[in-house]
Each structure stands twice: as structure tokens, then as C-alpha cells.
Design a protein around this motif. Structure first.
Motif, PDB file in Angstrom:
ATOM      1  N   GLU A 184     -46.694  14.174 -52.625  1.00 33.68           N
ATOM      2  CA  GLU A 184     -46.334  12.767 -52.781  1.00 33.68           C
ATOM      3  C   GLU A 184     -44.883  12.469 -52.421  1.00 33.68           C
ATOM      4  OE1 GLU A 184     -47.492  11.112 -56.525  1.00 33.68           O
ATOM      5  OE2 GLU A 184     -49.395  12.217 -56.589  1.00 33.68           O
ATOM      6  N   ARG A 185     -43.987  13.418 -52.632  1.00 32.37           N
ATOM      7  CA  ARG A 185     -42.573  13.173 -52.329  1.00 32.37           C
ATOM      8  C   ARG A 185     -42.121  13.899 -51.071  1.00 32.37           C
ATOM      9  NH1 ARG A 185     -43.995   9.761 -54.782  1.00 32.37           N
ATOM     10  NH2 ARG A 185     -43.382   9.061 -56.871  1.00 32.37           N
ATOM     11  N   ARG A 186     -42.942  14.771 -50.542  1.00 33.75           N
ATOM     12  CA  ARG A 186     -42.684  15.450 -49.265  1.00 33.75           C
ATOM     13  C   ARG A 186     -41.344  16.179 -49.249  1.00 33.75           C
ATOM     14  NH1 ARG A 186     -47.389  16.007 -47.144  1.00 33.75           N
ATOM     15  NH2 ARG A 186     -46.454  16.274 -45.085  1.00 33.75           N
ATOM     16  N   VAL A 187     -41.061  16.913 -50.320  1.00 32.31           N
ATOM     17  CA  VAL A 187     -39.817  17.667 -50.374  1.00 32.31           C
ATOM     18  C   VAL A 187     -39.832  18.796 -49.353  1.00 32.31           C
ATOM     19  CG1 VAL A 187     -39.521  17.127 -52.826  1.00 32.31           C
ATOM     20  CG2 VAL A 187     -40.643  19.269 -52.161  1.00 32.31           C
ATOM     21  N   VAL A 188     -38.644  19.251 -48.939  1.00 36.45           N
ATOM     22  CA  VAL A 188     -38.575  20.394 -48.027  1.00 36.45           C
ATOM     23  C   VAL A 188     -38.445  21.696 -48.808  1.00 36.45           C
ATOM     24  CG1 VAL A 188     -37.620  19.092 -46.110  1.00 36.45           C
ATOM     25  CG2 VAL A 188     -36.073  20.205 -47.735  1.00 36.45           C
ATOM     26  N   ALA A 189     -38.015  21.593 -50.073  1.00 31.12           N
ATOM     27  CA  ALA A 189     -37.812  22.806 -50.859  1.00 31.12           C
ATOM     28  C   ALA A 189     -37.674  22.447 -52.330  1.00 31.12           C
ATOM     29  CB  ALA A 189     -36.562  23.552 -50.392  1.00 31.12           C
ATOM     30  N   ILE A 190     -37.856  23.449 -53.176  1.00 28.15           N
ATOM     31  CA  ILE A 190     -37.509  23.329 -54.578  1.00 28.15           C
ATOM     32  C   ILE A 190     -36.537  24.449 -54.918  1.00 28.15           C
ATOM     33  CG2 ILE A 190     -39.670  22.211 -55.251  1.00 28.15           C
ATOM     34  CD1 ILE A 190     -40.552  24.938 -56.427  1.00 28.15           C
ATOM     35  N   HIS A 204     -33.566   7.121 -62.051  1.00 29.15           N
ATOM     36  CA  HIS A 204     -32.755   7.320 -60.847  1.00 29.15           C
ATOM     37  C   HIS A 204     -33.374   6.799 -59.550  1.00 29.15           C
ATOM     38  CE1 HIS A 204     -30.105   9.899 -63.223  1.00 29.15           C
ATOM     39  NE2 HIS A 204     -31.175  10.542 -63.662  1.00 29.15           N
ATOM     40  N   GLY A 205     -34.595   6.338 -59.602  1.00 24.21           N
ATOM     41  CA  GLY A 205     -35.272   5.917 -58.385  1.00 24.21           C
ATOM     42  C   GLY A 205     -36.130   7.029 -57.816  1.00 24.21           C
ATOM     43  N   GLN A 206     -36.953   6.675 -56.851  1.00 26.07           N
ATOM     44  CA  GLN A 206     -37.895   7.644 -56.293  1.00 26.07           C
ATOM     45  C   GLN A 206     -37.169   8.775 -55.571  1.00 26.07           C
ATOM     46  OE1 GLN A 206     -41.718   6.305 -54.649  1.00 26.07           O
ATOM     47  NE2 GLN A 206     -41.184   7.398 -52.764  1.00 26.07           N
ATOM     48  N   ILE A 207     -37.672   9.972 -55.740  1.00 23.66           N
ATOM     49  CA  ILE A 207     -37.109  11.134 -55.055  1.00 23.66           C
ATOM     50  C   ILE A 207     -37.217  10.914 -53.553  1.00 23.66           C
ATOM     51  CG2 ILE A 207     -37.457  13.596 -54.582  1.00 23.66           C
ATOM     52  CD1 ILE A 207     -38.511  13.804 -57.495  1.00 23.66           C
ATOM     53  N   PRO A 208     -36.105  11.042 -52.816  1.00 22.21           N
ATOM     54  CA  PRO A 208     -36.160  10.772 -51.377  1.00 22.21           C
ATOM     55  C   PRO A 208     -36.998  11.796 -50.622  1.00 22.21           C
ATOM     56  CG  PRO A 208     -34.020  11.659 -51.988  1.00 22.21           C
ATOM     57  CD  PRO A 208     -34.746  11.388 -53.270  1.00 22.21           C
ATOM     58  N   ARG A 209     -37.669  11.335 -49.595  1.00 18.31           N
ATOM     59  CA  ARG A 209     -38.452  12.219 -48.739  1.00 18.31           C
ATOM     60  C   ARG A 209     -37.522  13.260 -48.109  1.00 18.31           C
ATOM     61  NH1 ARG A 209     -43.325  11.373 -45.572  1.00 18.31           N
ATOM     62  NH2 ARG A 209     -43.363  12.766 -43.757  1.00 18.31           N
ATOM     63  N   GLY A 210     -37.971  14.490 -48.039  1.00 20.84           N
ATOM     64  CA  GLY A 210     -37.186  15.538 -47.411  1.00 20.84           C
ATOM     65  C   GLY A 210     -36.113  16.132 -48.294  1.00 20.84           C
ATOM     66  N   ALA A 211     -36.189  15.897 -49.597  1.00 22.17           N
ATOM     67  CA  ALA A 211     -35.164  16.393 -50.514  1.00 22.17           C
ATOM     68  C   ALA A 211     -35.406  17.843 -50.904  1.00 22.17           C
ATOM     69  CB  ALA A 211     -35.124  15.525 -51.773  1.00 22.17           C
ATOM     70  N   LEU A 212     -34.358  18.474 -51.407  1.00 22.68           N
ATOM     71  CA  LEU A 212     -34.483  19.733 -52.136  1.00 22.68           C
ATOM     72  C   LEU A 212     -34.333  19.372 -53.604  1.00 22.68           C
ATOM     73  CD1 LEU A 212     -32.798  23.180 -51.424  1.00 22.68           C
ATOM     74  CD2 LEU A 212     -32.965  22.252 -53.737  1.00 22.68           C
ATOM     75  N   VAL A 213     -35.365  19.603 -54.391  1.00 25.85           N
ATOM     76  CA  VAL A 213     -35.340  19.289 -55.820  1.00 25.85           C
ATOM     77  C   VAL A 213     -34.978  20.556 -56.583  1.00 25.85           C
ATOM     78  CG1 VAL A 213     -36.681  18.564 -57.824  1.00 25.85           C
ATOM     79  CG2 VAL A 213     -36.986  17.407 -55.613  1.00 25.85           C
ATOM     80  N   ALA A 214     -33.876  20.505 -57.329  1.00 29.39           N
ATOM     81  CA  ALA A 214     -33.402  21.661 -58.083  1.00 29.39           C
ATOM     82  C   ALA A 214     -33.612  21.431 -59.573  1.00 29.39           C
ATOM     83  CB  ALA A 214     -31.929  21.915 -57.788  1.00 29.39           C
ATOM     84  N   LEU A 215     -34.102  22.453 -60.248  1.00 32.59           N
ATOM     85  CA  LEU A 215     -34.388  22.390 -61.677  1.00 32.59           C
ATOM     86  C   LEU A 215     -33.232  22.994 -62.464  1.00 32.59           C
ATOM     87  CD1 LEU A 215     -36.445  21.801 -63.963  1.00 32.59           C
ATOM     88  CD2 LEU A 215     -37.325  24.125 -63.599  1.00 32.59           C
ATOM     89  N   ALA A 253     -33.213  22.377 -39.638  1.00 33.78           N
ATOM     90  CA  ALA A 253     -33.099  21.002 -40.122  1.00 33.78           C
ATOM     91  C   ALA A 253     -33.505  20.882 -41.583  1.00 33.78           C
ATOM     92  CB  ALA A 253     -33.957  20.069 -39.262  1.00 33.78           C
ATOM     93  N   ASP A 254     -34.342  21.814 -42.062  1.00 33.99           N
ATOM     94  CA  ASP A 254     -34.782  21.780 -43.454  1.00 33.99           C
ATOM     95  C   ASP A 254     -33.787  22.445 -44.404  1.00 33.99           C
ATOM     96  OD1 ASP A 254     -37.085  20.461 -42.734  1.00 33.99           O
ATOM     97  OD2 ASP A 254     -38.322  22.270 -42.644  1.00 33.99           O
ATOM     98  N   LEU A 255     -32.741  23.033 -43.853  1.00 33.07           N
ATOM     99  CA  LEU A 255     -31.739  23.709 -44.673  1.00 33.07           C
ATOM    100  C   LEU A 255     -30.590  22.790 -45.068  1.00 33.07           C
ATOM    101  CD1 LEU A 255     -31.623  27.115 -42.771  1.00 33.07           C
ATOM    102  CD2 LEU A 255     -32.848  26.595 -44.897  1.00 33.07           C
ATOM    103  N   VAL A 256     -30.621  21.565 -44.577  1.00 36.38           N
ATOM    104  CA  VAL A 256     -29.664  20.524 -44.975  1.00 36.38           C
ATOM    105  C   VAL A 256     -30.488  19.352 -45.484  1.00 36.38           C
ATOM    106  CG1 VAL A 256     -27.763  19.038 -44.255  1.00 36.38           C
ATOM    107  CG2 VAL A 256     -28.073  21.269 -43.171  1.00 36.38           C
ATOM    108  N   ALA A 257     -30.319  18.989 -46.745  1.00 32.41           N
ATOM    109  CA  ALA A 257     -31.233  18.011 -47.348  1.00 32.41           C
ATOM    110  C   ALA A 257     -30.554  17.228 -48.467  1.00 32.41           C
ATOM    111  CB  ALA A 257     -32.459  18.737 -47.907  1.00 32.41           C
ATOM    112  N   PRO A 258     -31.101  16.058 -48.791  1.00 30.80           N
ATOM    113  CA  PRO A 258     -30.643  15.365 -49.996  1.00 30.80           C
ATOM    114  C   PRO A 258     -30.921  16.246 -51.206  1.00 30.80           C
ATOM    115  CG  PRO A 258     -32.006  13.928 -48.625  1.00 30.80           C
ATOM    116  CD  PRO A 258     -32.150  15.312 -48.068  1.00 30.80           C
ATOM    117  N   LEU A 259     -29.962  16.311 -52.117  1.00 30.66           N
ATOM    118  CA  LEU A 259     -30.127  17.139 -53.307  1.00 30.66           C
ATOM    119  C   LEU A 259     -30.500  16.284 -54.501  1.00 30.66           C
ATOM    120  CD1 LEU A 259     -29.869  19.863 -54.805  1.00 30.66           C
ATOM    121  CD2 LEU A 259     -27.446  19.328 -55.148  1.00 30.66           C
ATOM    122  N   VAL A 260     -31.574  16.668 -55.176  1.00 24.24           N
ATOM    123  CA  VAL A 260     -32.010  16.028 -56.413  1.00 24.24           C
ATOM    124  C   VAL A 260     -31.974  17.084 -57.512  1.00 24.24           C
ATOM    125  CG1 VAL A 260     -34.037  15.131 -57.634  1.00 24.24           C
ATOM    126  CG2 VAL A 260     -33.433  14.227 -55.378  1.00 24.24           C
TER     127      VAL A 260
END
Length: 275
Positions: free
Chosen positions: A205-211, A167-178, A132-139
Motif C-alpha cells: 500500500e505504501r510502496r516502500v523501497v526498504a525497511i 504525520h501524514g501518509q508515508i511517502p511512496r518510495g520511503a525507507l521506513v525505520a523502526l 536509486a533505491d539507496l537514496v530515499a525519504p526517511l520515515v
């Protein structure tokens, strides 16, 4: 690796299947794929699609491949061996036989996943990452402008605040890519990365699943704080991502095809963005 005898046996078995049974198997495979997609989201198969934008059942108009092609020339972390491919068989005259290769590579090669066990002694291995953590909102947060003036620039908490202001707050459970603008043809291990404090903010604070990052490491070459912050929290990282400048800052969904190596600390992955 399957040798020719095994592959031929499987091929002959498949030929003996009745058409009705084959259709049933195909339907089961399709159902399995649908069940794995979160929140009713569909994926368009563009390889054989008619000309024009492909629109999936979930409303996504395109699929962007965030994966580099893995080859012997792709940069590796200093000290890691390059990919080696050795032909073991080839299709013969009249399409007889099968083509196969022996492939050897370091676990963290090309576009790849870092599992918690890569840095944390009792961290989970790559085969135990929750699907379930391998499919996520992408930031996607870009610091490419900073990198042009400082190749060792890092993503900071201030950068995150500025991104969220736009852009608004990073959604909970997102994968944040740099996105740093790193390119494998010119880039090496000395590249921009995350600051440990920024990763701490994303985790707590944003509870991301991955970076993720478009460079070879989420850390600067001589640091480990970003790895410790993300992997120590039980989350994972994706390194050497491609085409981050081809997806929006927010609104896409990412699918990470992490390998299931038993006891693995990571491995090459196919990473797709649904836009």
C-alpha cells in the motif's frame, strides 16, 4: 587488501601526476558524487567545516550518522562469528611504510543491509540493488513506549495508522525505520521487531523501497515473516541502525552505502540521514 609494495607504487604514481591532472581528477570525483545525489540534493562535508551549522546546497543543515561502529564487541546474531582485526603492517619511523589490517567478519555484521537473496532463493544479491533505491525519504516510527512494557513488541498496522494520523501518509518510495530504543551495550537478539502484516502494508500500500530497524533483525528472534514480506517483494532491509532518535519522524533523506559484494546476501553499510 593491498600490501605495502602495491600501496607505495600507487603513491609514487600519484606523485608523478601533474598538478593540472590532479585537479581534473578531483573535479571528476566531485562531479560523480553530485550525479549520484537524487533531486539536486547536496551533502555538506562537516569534517573540515567552520564552526556553526553546516548548510548544504540542498538546504540540509546536518548529516546524522545512522551507523554503529563495527568492533569485536558489537553484538552478533547467535551463531555468527565476531569481527576479527589482525594488523598486517604499521607505519614505521619517520612515517615510513603504511598501516594495514586484515579484517574478517560475518556478512550480516553491525549496521548492515539484507538483500532479497538473504531469504529468497531467486532474490537479487546485494550488488544488484538499484542505486536509486539507496537514496530515499526517511520515515521513523517509534514503538519505544510499547517496548518498555513488552520487549517483544511489534510494529502493527494500527501503529502505522496512528503514525500517519499524526504525520501524514508515508511517502511512496520511503525507507521506513523502526525505533525501538534497543542499545547494543544491553541488547541482544531477543528484541522488538515488525509484524509481517505491517510489512505487507508498507510494501503493497505504501510502496516502500526498504525497511530498517535499530535492532539486530526486522523479525522477532523465532519468526521470519517480516523478512519474507520485504525481501520477497524485491526490496531490502537495513538492520542495527543507530541514532534513530536523533532524526525527525518525517522529512529527512536517507543514503544507504550498501556494499557491492559479488553474489552477496548483504553486508555492513554506512547509513546517513540528511536532515
Amino acid at each position: 587488501m593491498c600490501d605495502d609494495a602495491i600501496v607505495r607504487h600507487a603513491h609514487e604514481e600519484a606523485r608523478r601526476m601533474s598538478r593540472r591532472k590532479a585537479i581534473g581528477v578531483a573535479a571528476g570525483v566531485a562531479t560523480g558524487i553530485s550525479a549520484a545525489v537524487v533531486a539536486g540534493m547536496g551533502v555538506s562535508a562537516q569534517a573540515h567545516a567552520a564552526p556553526g551549522p553546516a548548510v548544504s546546497a540542498g538546504g540540509h543543515r546536518r548529516v546524522v550518522d545512522l551507523t554503529h561502529t563495527l568492533s569485536p564487541s558489537f553484538p552478533v546474531w547467535p551463531g555468527e562469528p565476531p569481527l576479527v582485526t589482525i594488523p598486517t603492517s604499521r607505519v614505521g619511523p619517520g612515517n615510513s611504510g603504511f598501516s594495514t589490517n586484515y579484517v574478517s567478519f560475518a556478512e550480516h555484521s553491525g549496521t548492515h543491509v539484507d538483500a532479497p537473496s538473504h531469504k529468497i532463493g531467486d532474490g537479487i544479491t546485494v550488488d544488484r540493488i538499484d542505486p536509486a533505491d539507496l537514496v530515499a525519504p526517511l520515515v521513523v516510527i517509534s514503538i519505544a513506549s510499547k517496548v518498555r512494557g513488552n520487549p517483544r513488541a511489534t510494529l502493527t498496522e494500527r501503529d502505522i495508522a496512528e503514525w500517519e494520523k499524526a504525520h501524514g501518509q508515508i511517502p511512496r518510495g520511503a525507507l521506513v525505520a523502526l525505533h525501538t530504543g534497543w542499545q547494543p551495550k544491553t541488547g541482544g537478539a531477543h528484541a522488538a521487531a515488525y509484524s509481517a502484516d505491517a510489512v505487507g502494508t508498507l510494501v503493497t500500500e505504501r510502496r516502500v523501497v526498504a525497511i530498517g530497524t535499530d535492532t539486530l533483525s526486522v523479525d522477532l528472534v523465532d519468526e521470519t515473516g517480516a523478512h519474507t514480506a520485504i525481501l520477497g517483494s524485491g526490496r531490502y532491509a537495513v538492520e542495527a541502525m543507530a541514532n534513530l532518535d536523533s532524526v525527525p519522524a518525517v522529512g529527512a533523506t536517507v543514503m544507504v552505502g550498501a556494499p557491492r559484494f559479488a553474489g552477496g546476501t548483504g553486508g555492513p553499510a554506512r547509513v546517513l540521514a540528511l536532515v
